[in-house]
Each structure stands twice: as structure tokens, then as C-alpha cells.
Design a protein around this motif. Structure first.
Motif, PDB file in Angstrom:
ATOM      1  N   ILE A 153       0.848  -1.208   0.000  1.00 17.04           N
ATOM      2  CA  ILE A 153       0.000   0.000   0.000  1.00 17.04           C
ATOM      3  C   ILE A 153       0.879   1.253   0.000  1.00 17.04           C
ATOM      4  N   VAL A 154       1.877   1.256   0.878  1.00 14.30           N
ATOM      5  CA  VAL A 154       2.744   2.438   0.967  1.00 14.30           C
ATOM      6  C   VAL A 154       3.508   2.632  -0.343  1.00 14.30           C
ATOM      7  N   GLN A 155       3.926   1.536  -0.961  1.00 11.56           N
ATOM      8  CA  GLN A 155       4.610   1.665  -2.253  1.00 11.56           C
ATOM      9  C   GLN A 155       3.738   2.375  -3.284  1.00 11.56           C
TER      10      GLN A 155
ATOM     11  N   PHE B 128       1.396   4.620  -2.648  1.00 10.68           N
ATOM     12  CA  PHE B 128       1.403   6.051  -2.293  1.00 10.68           C
ATOM     13  C   PHE B 128       2.670   6.721  -2.822  1.00 10.68           C
ATOM     14  N   ILE B 129       3.794   6.047  -2.640  1.00 10.76           N
ATOM     15  CA  ILE B 129       5.075   6.638  -3.051  1.00 10.76           C
ATOM     16  C   ILE B 129       5.120   6.790  -4.574  1.00 10.76           C
ATOM     17  N   ARG B 130       4.635   5.779  -5.282  1.00  9.43           N
ATOM     18  CA  ARG B 130       4.665   5.863  -6.755  1.00  9.43           C
ATOM     19  C   ARG B 130       3.766   6.995  -7.254  1.00  9.43           C
TER      20      ARG B 130
ATOM     21  N   GLN C 233       2.980   9.706  -5.609  1.00 13.90           N
ATOM     22  CA  GLN C 233       3.641  10.963  -5.272  1.00 13.90           C
ATOM     23  C   GLN C 233       4.759  11.248  -6.278  1.00 13.90           C
ATOM     24  N   ALA C 234       5.479  10.204  -6.673  1.00 10.11           N
ATOM     25  CA  ALA C 234       6.582  10.387  -7.627  1.00 10.11           C
ATOM     26  C   ALA C 234       6.058  10.901  -8.970  1.00 10.11           C
TER      27      ALA C 234
ATOM     28  N   GLN D 139       5.356  14.536  -8.580  1.00  7.60           N
ATOM     29  CA  GLN D 139       6.601  15.308  -8.469  1.00  7.60           C
ATOM     30  C   GLN D 139       7.379  15.296  -9.780  1.00  7.60           C
TER      31      GLN D 139
ATOM     32  N   LEU E  78       3.704   5.398 -16.617  1.00  8.63           N
ATOM     33  CA  LEU E  78       3.661   5.336 -15.156  1.00  8.63           C
ATOM     34  C   LEU E  78       2.227   5.359 -14.633  1.00  8.63           C
TER      35      LEU E  78
ATOM     36  N   PHE F 276      10.348  23.835  -6.271  1.00 11.00           N
ATOM     37  CA  PHE F 276      11.069  23.174  -5.177  1.00 11.00           C
ATOM     38  C   PHE F 276      11.973  24.160  -4.437  1.00 11.00           C
TER      39      PHE F 276
ATOM     40  N   LYS G 163      11.984   8.892 -10.638  1.00 11.26           N
ATOM     41  CA  LYS G 163      11.056   8.960  -9.505  1.00 11.26           C
ATOM     42  C   LYS G 163      11.792   9.392  -8.246  1.00 11.26           C
TER      43      LYS G 163
ATOM     44  N   SER H 219      12.757  13.118  -8.345  1.00  8.32           N
ATOM     45  CA  SER H 219      11.621  14.005  -8.100  1.00  8.32           C
ATOM     46  C   SER H 219      11.233  13.990  -6.624  1.00  8.32           C
ATOM     47  N   LEU H 220      11.278  12.807  -6.009  1.00  5.75           N
ATOM     48  CA  LEU H 220      10.916  12.698  -4.597  1.00  5.75           C
ATOM     49  C   LEU H 220      11.967  13.358  -3.701  1.00  5.75           C
TER      50      LEU H 220
ATOM     51  N   ASN I 196      11.312  17.117  -3.830  1.00  2.00           N
ATOM     52  CA  ASN I 196      10.084  17.375  -3.076  1.00  2.00           C
ATOM     53  C   ASN I 196      10.345  17.318  -1.570  1.00  2.00           C
TER      54      ASN I 196
ATOM     55  N   MET J  76       9.625   8.826   1.831  1.00  2.00           N
ATOM     56  CA  MET J  76       9.356   8.445   0.441  1.00  2.00           C
ATOM     57  C   MET J  76      10.630   8.500  -0.400  1.00  2.00           C
TER      58      MET J  76
ATOM     59  N   ARG K  15       9.286   2.450   4.680  1.00  2.00           N
ATOM     60  CA  ARG K  15       7.855   2.222   4.404  1.00  2.00           C
ATOM     61  C   ARG K  15       7.110   1.762   5.653  1.00  2.00           C
TER      62      ARG K  15
ATOM     63  N   LEU L  97       0.286   6.742   7.107  1.00  2.00           N
ATOM     64  CA  LEU L  97      -0.618   6.636   5.949  1.00  2.00           C
ATOM     65  C   LEU L  97      -1.772   5.666   6.190  1.00  2.00           C
ATOM     66  N   ILE L  98      -1.500   4.572   6.902  1.00  5.10           N
ATOM     67  CA  ILE L  98      -2.534   3.547   7.057  1.00  5.10           C
ATOM     68  C   ILE L  98      -3.214   3.642   8.414  1.00  5.10           C
TER      69      ILE L  98
END
Lengths: 417, 383
Positions: free
Chosen positions: A311-313, A315-317, A319-320, A323, A347, B7, B291, B294-295, B298, B316, B368, B375-376
């Protein structure tokens, strides 16, 4: 970490024109944003099924066009707003205001730019205003039963008779054809050259139904309709409907595809952000709640470390991706201008697919229940959504074709045939 | 406070990044790195950790180590997004130097209030430093450490201390029996023993540092913080972000080098990159680098202008960059084929650096796991 949904939005560093236009959009939308739709809306324009849905969405597009929120960056001579860099502003404000989407997705996203860059002036002046207003709905005639990823092998043929062309052939996966007034059409005018034998036309569809044009629905793996096959039998069109020169069809098609993949200059005014029951987004924000409600022997799916990590992965993707879009506007932070824009479709489609697949894993056995079952978790939308994501990873150049393009155009690797 | 769209990466930041890129390209191309650090392949060689201290002095004179120091202590207080650009270029060059250690120390000291000013001034004047805050287990929980303060002296060992052989000072965490405190320690103070570790990464040096009856004398050893856990936690987003920026730079080097090889190396009468078994995963490497990059910016921007989101966004960035580092470095060796498996091919330098960075300050799953809590579970607490 509470604003994953608004991070793609930007409001810094606007020009004077953009700043004023943004305020204008905000004011107009505050007054004129449509209320609750009288009919259930699908997720995207590609899944519009009924005349009632189409009529509602057409009236919204017309109102937005008349207010200047559509075609903003096109010249006034072709019915545009004559502005610079303002479509993105309008899109952001419509998304923020959660308006409905526009029904003329193919028209705005692909046909408009193609006609604008490759059409004669007379054609632009005649076709673009009703395209922007939504009066004319457009569809795209590219793929054929024998021409998918290898698009240049299309066989639909136009035979020249004086200043007329006689068209015969078979197009498939044609979204919106059952509502369409016009089609952008890639076809063959010379059988002896693969690429140089291609030409590009705009053809009237609705007015020729039964007169050389047949539109039949194709049923998707989800059981829904949405796209069609279109058969041409001796359809006669004027030479004036041709875009660019004879034999230049492939170059014109590249313009269309660049815009379809959201990497073109005239940013597509595509979707609003209105949410309703059936507008079901495959985004990670839905997953924590889904997981907490999915019971397991020892708690819920939200307690499962492997599912938590996945799940967190997601969210990160997501967000990427947001960004990446932000970084693509900063030249000092990239080394190839197309490197980020060309990744976008790949993506977005793959992340959405993995999110929907993960949602089914979270639901567990319940994911076997489909939309017609009253016990289905989330009304059975996730299995449907998962299946529908394959439309995105396959359409507009499969993910495999996208990786070829990125490898060849950005990394400079040898062309794969 | 909202994040600026760019940024916070303005003209000054772009100039700094460009001059750093040029500095490393002109002064320290990869073949020189290899000549410098890869002289002796023997895995049982004595630890040497050679470096170009002359170039490091130039970097210090250019003011790069003072960039992050607050103005009150004689620095220029550049935003983290600008500093990340510098670190990305240093990672691209895999330049052996105490830049990261010094920057990490700055971000911790900046949270120490007036007690940290003297140490920050020393850094602004050109001293290099590093953090000595990790226990033997290698825990990234900042509240854990093996060093104790008793009767005004430090005892115990700090592990996994980065670039310890290249710095004049250490910022050491220690329990005084009740609370975690921070000490600014001159490495030559009596009772401090720096023992180099024999590590895989040839571009860094690492040590464990033993403290034996090291007296907090207010001169060579001073107390700078008596409540270190919140201070360290507040600095962690910057530390994660900068290590991720280093990995992005190194990841880009691996991508470019492997791409170049795939364009030139011929097999079956074709360049390697013609084959989709190479082309597609190489595109995937590019996607992961982008990716992560960019993260990173950010996260840096959040640290500068949206502090309540800094931790989450830095999780992240470090998570994505760690996974990218592992994936990209493995593909680089694999796609170079036989030569990629040898000591003479430069790829191993970056492979080793990336694996090291991936595992430090928390790998992907570690970050994570923490992100999942917000997040959860956050919504669950909110009902």
C-alpha cells in the motif's frame, strides 16, 4: 501526510496573464460549476454509454467553452482564447473545483492539435470551433485487426477518383464512435511503401452512417461496451478532408500520439474531478480504508505487513508521478526535455493497474464478487477497475511500445523492430 | 506554509549544481577515482581509504561545506533543495570526502540552539565532522546508542561512523543515565580511538569509534545538547534526503554508463540495446532514477518550507532511492556482462557505493514501515 491529492496542483510562479486568468476561472467556476448530475456518470469520457450522459456532458463543455475555459491557448481565428500557457491553469482550477469531465476527449486531446498543426486554414476555421464547444464529438480511427502496436501496417485504403477518395477498411477499438460526428483517420494511399504510403484524413461519421460507414459496439472484458469497430465500404470523401500532404500520414499520426500521451504543447483539457459513485478512481488513497475493513483471521488486512508495504509503495509511486510533473517544468533538474513527459502515460497506467490489483488482494475472497452482486465489497468496483486498467496499459501505445520509445528516443538505444 | 512550485530550486541552486558538476568532471573523472581507490583488490588488504584531500580543501574554500550553516554561525543558510543538488553531483562523481557527514552534522547542530553555535562556526571555518550516533546492531532508531556518560566522561563505542578518518570532529550521542545528549568531540581528544572498518565500498571510509574515559572538559569535548532525541528526529528528514540525493547522482552515473555500453557493445551483429531484454529494464532503471530524483527535491523543499510534511516526504525519497540503488546497480553489472563482473570495470565502484547507501539510515522497507504508521493507521486513530 494529509494532502496526497492536492500535491499535483501548483499555483506558484504564474505570469501576470496566468494569475489573472486563474482568478477569472475561480470566479467563474464558483458561479457556474454544474451541480449534481441528473444521471450517473462513468469514470471517463471513453465509457459514456447513454444519450442522457452525453447530453449532460455536452452542455457542460459548451458552457465552459463559452466562458473561455476550453481551447484557451489556440488562436482566436480558430475559435480559441488566444492566450499563452492558460489551458493548464484552467485544467488545474477545474480539477480543484471538481467539475465533470468533457465528453469530447478525443477531439480536445488529439484531433484539435492534429488539425491545428496539419490542416488547411479553411479546415481549422470550420472544424475547431464546434470541436471546442463539444457540438461535434470526435473519434480516432487508427488501430485495425491487423495493426495494433505495429500501427504503420494499417490496411484501410483510400483510392483516388478525381478530387474524391473512396475509402474501404476496418477500424477497431474506436472509443466514442457511436456518438461521433467526425473521425481522425489514418489510412493507406499507397500499398508499395509502408510508412510513406500512409495519409491522414478527417472524415464525417454520423452523416455517413448507412452510406459507407457502419459502427458496431465491441464488448470489453468487463462486460461493458464503450468502444466500437467501424467499417468503411466505399465511403466517398473530398480531398479537402486530407491533412498535410499525401504520404505524410505517419508524421501527422505522431502529432496525434504525442498529444494522446499527454506530452504535447497544447495541454489537453481532459477531465474534471467530480466524484460520484461510479467515478471510481484507482488511487492509493482508497486502500487504507479498504484494508481496515477487510477482515482476516487475526485482525484486518491493514495489519498484514506485506500488504502494508505494498500500500505504501503505491502512495510513493503516485507521489513520484506528481513530483515528476512538477520537476518537468524546471530545466536545471532534467537532462533531456522528453525524458519525464514520455514516462507519464506509462507510469500512470501501470501504477493504476497495480493499485487496482492490490485492492483485490486486500479484499481477498470478496474480490470474487462482481458489480451485480449485492454482497460485493466496494460494490464490486475494484475487479471492474482492475480489468479496465488494461485498457490504459494497452491503448495509445502499449507499455511495451512506450518502453521502446523511451529507450530509443531518450536513451538513444538501437531501434527494435 | 505551501511549497514553491520550483522546489525552491532557483538560479543560485542551479548555478551551484552546475559548478559542482563541472568541478568533479574537470578534476576527478572516474578513471582517476579508480586509480585512486582501487589500487589493491585484495579483500584482506589493510584499510587505506585514500582520498584527494587537496580537492576537498578546494571544495571547502569554495564554501560548499558552509552552505547549510545558519547565517548566525557564519554560513550562508542555503535551502536543502540547493544543498541536495550539490550532493547529487558529489554522488555522481562518487567523490570520497566527508561532505555528507559534515552536512548531516550541520543539520543536527542547527537544532541544538546556542549550544551548537561554536561547533557550527568551526564547520563554517572549514572543519569537517561526522555523526557518531549508531549502535553496534546498526539501529536507525536515533534513541538507541551504546555510548554512556558517567562522572562527566564518555565510555562506549559508536559504530558505522562515516568518513571518520577524514574529519576533525565527531558529533556523538550518549546516554547520561536519563536522557540522550550530544557531544562535540575532537577526534584527537584523549581516550578517543578511531578504528577503521574493512568495508566493501571503496569510495567511503567507515570506522567504529571507542570512547574510554573521555572527559567532557568543555574544550576538546563539549556538551551541545541535553535532549537529543527530538533534535535528531528533526534533522533526520534532511539526512535521509541528502543520502537519497547522493544515490540519485550515483544512479544516474550507472544509468548513463550502462546505456553507453548498450549503445556500443555488439553481440549477434547488433548493439545490445537493440534487444528488448536489455532495453526495457534499462528504461525501468531510468524510471526509478527519475522517480527518486523528483521525490528527493520534493522532500528537500518540504524540509525548507513545509516542515510538518518533511518526515513523510523524506521517508518516500529514501525508500524510493534505496530500491532504485539496489535495482540500478544490479542491472548495471548484469548488462555489462563478463566485463561487469571484473575489478577493471568501473561499475563495481558505484555498485558498492549504492549498496552501502541503500542500507544506511534505513532501507526501503524500513522507511515504508514508518510511513505506514501515518498513511494507514493515522485515519484509524482519527476514526
Amino acid at each position: 501526510m494529509d494532502s496526497h491529492s492536492d500535491m499535483g496542483r501548483t499555483s506558484g510562479k504564474d505570469t501576470q496573464e496566468q494569475t489573472e486568468f486563474r482568478q477569472y476561472c475561480r470566479d467563474w467556476l464558483a458561479q457556474n460549476k454544474p451541480g449534481e448530475p441528473p444521471v450517473r456518470l462513468p469514470l471517463t469520457a471513453l465509457e459514456i454509454m447513454t444519450e442522457a450522459q452525453m447530453a449532460y456532458l455536452k452542455s457542460w463543455q459548451k458552457a465552459a467553452y463559452e466562458a473561455g475555459l476550453v481551447g484557451c491557448d489556440y488562436p482566436e481565428s480558430v475559435g480559441g482564447g488566444g492566450r499563452t500557457g492558460c489551458q493548464r491553469i484552467a485544467n488545474e482550477e477545474m480539477r480543484a473545483a471538481r467539475t465533470p469531465f468533457f465528453p469530447n476527449l478525443v477531439g480536445l486531446g488529439m484531433a484539435a492539435a492534429t488539425i491545428y498543426y496539419h490542416g488547411r486554414n479553411e479546415l481549422k476555421e470550420r472544424l475547431l470551433p464546434p470541436l471546442f464547444s463539444g457540438e461535434h464529438i470526435w473519434c480516432q480511427g487508427f488501430s485495425e485487426p491487423g495493426a495494433g502496436s505495429d500501427l504503420a501496417s494499417v490496411q484501410t485504403f483510400a483510392d483516388q477518383r478525381g478530387d474524391k477518395w473512396i475509402i474501404n477498411g476496418h477500424k477497431v477499438w474506436t472509443s466514442l464512435a457511436h456518438f461521433a460526428d467526425w473521425m481522425i483517420l489514418l489510412l493507406r494511399t499507397d500499398k508499395s511503401h509502408k510508412y510513406e504510403g500512409l495519409s491522414y484524413f478527417v472524415v464525417p461519421i454520423r452523416s455517413n452512417l448507412g452510406k459507407g460507414v457502419t459502427v458496431r459496439p465491441l464488448i470489453k472484458m468487463t462486460g461493458e461496451t464503450g468502444f466500437n469497430e467501424v467499417i468503411f465500404e466505399d465511403l466517398e470523401v473530398d480531398d479537402g478532408c486530407r491533412l498535410d500532404e499525401l504520404g505524410k500520414g505517419w508524421q501527422v499520426a505522431m502529432t496525434t500520439l504525442t498529444h494522446e500521451r499527454d506530452a504535447g504543447e497544447l495541454v489537453t483539457p481532459a477531465a474534471g474531478g467530480m466524484r460520484n459513485e461510479s467515478a471510481f478512481n484507482a488511487t492509493a488513497i482508497a486502500l487504507p480504508g479498504l484494508a481496515r475493513n477487510a477482515e482476516r483471521d487475526d485482525g484486518t488486512a491493514a495489519d498484514d505487513p506485506l500488504l502494508r508495504d505494498r500500500i505504501v509503495q503505491q502512495f510513493i509511486r503516485e507521489q513520484a508521478i506528481a513530483q515528476n510533473m512538477r520537476r518537468s517544468r524546471i530545466p536545471a533538474l532534467q537532462d533531456h526535455p522528453m525524458r519525464l513527459p514520455l514516462q507519464n502515460k506509462l507510469l500512470m497506467s501501470e501504477v493504476a493497474q497495480d493499485t487496482a490489483n492490490l485492492a483485490m488482494d486486500i479484499e481477498g475472497a470478496g474480490a470474487s464478487l462482481y458489480v451485480g452482486d449485492s454482497n460485493a465489497p466496494a460494490k464490486g468496483q475494484w475487479p471492474k477497475s482492475y480489468m479496465n486498467t488494461f485498457g490504459f496499459t494497452i491503448a495509445a501505445g502499449t507499455s511495451e511500445v512506450q518502453r521502446n520509445i523511451l529507450g530509443e528516443r531518450v536513451l538513444g538505444l538501437a531501434k527494435s523492430k | 506554509m505551501a511549497q514553491p512550485d520550483n522546489f525552491g530550486f532557483g538560479e543560485e541552486a542551479a548555478l551551484l549544481k552546475e559548478s559542482a558538476r563541472k568541478f568533479f568532471a574537470d578534476n576527478f573523472p572516474t578513471d582517476q577515482l579508480h586509480v585512486l581507490v582501487a589500487t589493491d583488490p585484495d579483500p584482506y588488504r589493510p584499510v587505506a581509504a585514500p582520498w584527494r584531500e587537496d580537492l576537498w580543501r578546494q571544495m571547502v574554500e569554495l564554501g560548499w561545506t558552509a552552505l547549510a550553516v545558519p547565517e548566525s554561525a557564519g554560513g550562508v543558510a542555503m535551502p536543502l533543495s540547493a544543498v541536495a543538488g550539490l550532493v547529487e553531483e558529489a554522488g555522481h562523481a562518487a567523490f570520497p570526502c566527508p561532505l555528507l557527514g559534515t552536512l548531516n552534522t550541520i543539520y543536527v547542530l542547527s537544532g541544538c540552539g546556542p549550544e551548537g553555535e561554536a561547533a557550527l562556526s568551526a564547520i563554517a571555518q572549514g572543519h569537517a565532522a561526522t555523526l557518531a550516533i549508531t549502535n553496534r546492531q546498526g539501529s536507525w532508531d536515533v534513541s538507541r546508542c551504546d555510548v554512556r556518560l558517567a562522572q562527566n566522561s564518555l565510555d562506549g563505542t559508536a559504530w558505522y561512523v562515516q568518513d571518520a578518518g577524514k574529519v576533525s570532529h565527531l558529533l556523538v550521542s550518549a546516554y547520561d543515565g536519563e536522557r540522550l545528549c550530544l557531544y562535540w568531540v575532537d577526534v584527537t581528544a584523549p581516550g578517543v580511538t578511531v578504528t577503521p572498518d574493512a568495508i566493501i565500498d571503496l569510495t567511503r571510509d567507515q570506522a567504529h569509534v571507542t570512547f574510554q574515559n573521555v572527559v567532557v572538559d568543555g574544550q576538546r569535548v563539549t556538551e551541545v545538547c541535553t535532549d537529543a532525541v527530538p533534535v535528531l528526529k528533526a534533522a533526520m528528514p534532511a539526512i535521509w534526503t541528502l543520502l537519497a540525493a547522493d544515490m540519485v547522482g550515483a544512479g544516474e552515473w550507472l544509468l548513463q554508463t550502462t546505456t553507453e555500453y548498450a549503445r556500443t557493445r555488439q553481440q549477434f551483429d547488433r548493439p545490445l540495446g537493440f534487444f528488448q531484454a536489455i532495453k526495457h529494464p534499462l528504461v525501468n532503471v531510468m524510471i526509478e532514477v527519475d522517480k527518486s530524483k523528483s521525490l528527493v527535491y520534493n522532500a528537500a523543499c518540504a524540509f525548507d518550507s513545509e516542515p510538518d510534511k518533511a518526515t513523510g516526504y523524506a521517508h518516500m525519497a529514501k525508500s524510493a532511492a534505496s530500491d532504485m540503488a539496489s535495482f540500478g546497480s544490479s542491472r548495471a553489472v548484469q548488462f555489462h556482462g563478463g566485463i561487469g563482473f571484473t575489478w577493471e570495470c568501473y561499475v563495481h565502484l558505484y555498485f558498492k557505493r549504492q549498496k552501502h547507501s541503500q542500507l544506511f539510515f534505513g532501507d526501503g522497507p524500513w522507511h515504508r514501515r514508518r510511513l505506514a504508521l501515518s498513511l494507514i493507521d493515522r485515519e484509524a486513530h482519527a476514526g
